[in-house]
Design a protein around this motif. Sequence first.
Motif, short mmCIF file in Angstrom:
data_model
loop_
_atom_site.label_atom_id
_atom_site.label_comp_id
_atom_site.label_asym_id
_atom_site.label_seq_id
_atom_site.Cartn_x
_atom_site.Cartn_y
_atom_site.Cartn_z
N ASP A 1 0.83 -1.20 0.00
CA ASP A 1 0.00 0.00 0.00
C ASP A 1 0.87 1.26 0.00
OD1 ASP A 1 -2.36 -1.51 0.10
OD2 ASP A 1 -2.29 -1.61 2.28
N LEU A 2 1.94 1.22 0.78
CA LEU A 2 2.84 2.37 0.83
C LEU A 2 3.52 2.57 -0.52
CD1 LEU A 2 4.22 4.58 2.51
CD2 LEU A 2 5.92 2.87 3.20
N ASN A 3 4.01 1.49 -1.11
CA ASN A 3 4.64 1.58 -2.43
C ASN A 3 3.66 2.11 -3.47
OD1 ASN A 3 7.20 0.70 -1.69
ND2 ASN A 3 6.73 -1.45 -2.05
N ASN A 4 2.42 1.63 -3.44
CA ASN A 4 1.42 2.09 -4.40
C ASN A 4 1.14 3.58 -4.23
OD1 ASN A 4 1.07 -0.40 -5.62
ND2 ASN A 4 -0.61 -1.01 -4.27
N ARG A 5 1.11 4.05 -2.98
CA ARG A 5 0.85 5.47 -2.76
C ARG A 5 1.96 6.33 -3.36
NH1 ARG A 5 -0.53 7.49 3.25
NH2 ARG A 5 1.73 7.59 3.54
N PHE A 6 3.19 5.89 -3.18
CA PHE A 6 4.31 6.64 -3.77
C PHE A 6 4.27 6.58 -5.29
CE2 PHE A 6 6.25 6.92 0.40
CZ PHE A 6 6.93 8.12 0.31
N ALA A 7 4.10 5.37 -5.82
CA ALA A 7 4.15 5.20 -7.28
C ALA A 7 3.04 5.96 -7.99
CB ALA A 7 4.07 3.71 -7.62
N ASN A 8 1.84 5.96 -7.42
CA ASN A 8 0.67 6.51 -8.10
C ASN A 8 0.33 7.94 -7.72
OD1 ASN A 8 0.22 4.01 -9.42
ND2 ASN A 8 -0.80 3.21 -7.60
N HIS A 9 0.88 8.43 -6.61
CA HIS A 9 0.47 9.75 -6.14
C HIS A 9 1.63 10.61 -5.63
CE1 HIS A 9 -3.70 8.42 -6.43
NE2 HIS A 9 -3.37 7.34 -5.73
N THR A 10 2.35 10.10 -4.61
CA THR A 10 3.30 10.95 -3.88
C THR A 10 4.41 11.48 -4.77
OG1 THR A 10 2.85 9.53 -1.96
CG2 THR A 10 4.62 11.14 -1.76
N MET A 11 4.96 10.62 -5.63
CA MET A 11 6.06 11.07 -6.48
C MET A 11 5.64 12.23 -7.39
SD MET A 11 7.87 7.45 -7.50
CE MET A 11 9.10 8.24 -8.52
N GLY A 12 4.44 12.13 -7.95
CA GLY A 12 3.94 13.22 -8.78
C GLY A 12 3.72 14.50 -8.00
N LEU A 13 3.24 14.36 -6.76
CA LEU A 13 3.04 15.54 -5.92
C LEU A 13 4.37 16.16 -5.51
CD1 LEU A 13 0.09 14.20 -3.76
CD2 LEU A 13 0.00 16.13 -5.35
N PHE A 14 5.36 15.31 -5.27
CA PHE A 14 6.71 15.84 -5.00
C PHE A 14 7.17 16.71 -6.17
CE2 PHE A 14 8.42 12.32 -1.90
CZ PHE A 14 7.71 12.91 -0.87
N GLU A 15 7.07 16.18 -7.37
CA GLU A 15 7.51 16.93 -8.54
C GLU A 15 6.73 18.24 -8.69
OE1 GLU A 15 7.12 14.33 -11.86
OE2 GLU A 15 8.73 12.99 -11.21
N LYS A 16 5.45 18.20 -8.41
CA LYS A 16 4.59 19.38 -8.49
C LYS A 16 5.13 20.50 -7.60
CE LYS A 16 -0.14 20.82 -7.22
NZ LYS A 16 -1.45 20.31 -6.70
N ILE B 1 10.15 19.07 -5.53
CA ILE B 1 10.96 18.09 -4.80
C ILE B 1 11.43 17.04 -5.81
CG2 ILE B 1 10.96 16.33 -2.99
CD1 ILE B 1 8.68 17.94 -1.64
N GLU B 2 12.74 16.83 -5.89
CA GLU B 2 13.27 15.88 -6.87
C GLU B 2 13.22 14.46 -6.31
OE1 GLU B 2 17.32 14.92 -9.43
OE2 GLU B 2 17.03 16.89 -8.52
N ASN B 3 12.66 13.54 -7.09
CA ASN B 3 12.68 12.13 -6.73
C ASN B 3 14.04 11.55 -7.14
OD1 ASN B 3 9.80 11.48 -5.86
ND2 ASN B 3 9.42 12.47 -7.83
N VAL B 4 14.84 11.16 -6.16
CA VAL B 4 16.19 10.66 -6.44
C VAL B 4 16.19 9.14 -6.56
CG1 VAL B 4 18.58 10.53 -5.64
CG2 VAL B 4 17.26 12.64 -5.34
#
Length: 217
Positions: free
Chosen positions: A128-143, A146-149
């Motif tokens: 669930d945590l991985n899915n949240r990052f993959a589908n939502h959090t990473m895009g919000l970081f970029e918005k 925040i750079e996804n390293v």
Amino acid sequence: MLYELRVYLTPPGKLAAINARFANHTIGIFKRFGIGIDGFWNDEIGRSNQLTYILNFEDMADREEKWNAFQADKEWAEVRAETEAKGPIVAKVLNSFMTLTPFSPQPVFKTAIQELRVYDAVPGRLPDLNNRFANHTMGLFEKHGIENVGYWTDLVGTSNRLTYMIGYPDLGARQKSWDNFQADPEWQRVRAASEENGPIVEVSYHSILKPTSYSPR
């Protein structure tokens, strides 16, 4: 690809000595044995006696072969004896063996500040945590700038851990971006939906890091 995250805690006053040993000797020996080097960091905020670095290998067998050869190397033995003539310069070593998640970019460490964050998921909730990052959090970081390293899970050891690194131009940008991310209505909606059946992160900690002068860029 196997990534090894290593954290060295030094005795008081010895951080400069361990940095000098890596800069002047250890990195060269690592390269001689084909050990991949991703980066070296000291804490920008937090511990004043901590060195964090990441190495990479093809797999665990490659790691064991190269690390054993490094440990047995005559030059390394001489350097270690010389630099520790007045006592140890490393008090404690912590290491983790990790692999990139399917949703992680290939790590590139180019920002002035990186933040290392470690999340231990509630048992059974790592997907669930991985899915949240993959589908939502990473895009919000970029918005929010925040750079996804890079995003990793443990290959050996903790089975419910997500380790990731994000980047910022400077500390001021970090504070602004993080505040905006936390206040974003979309993030609040996503978090509430993903935690409808309870929290998915049990324990978390983070370090705000600055690359050392000798870290590859």
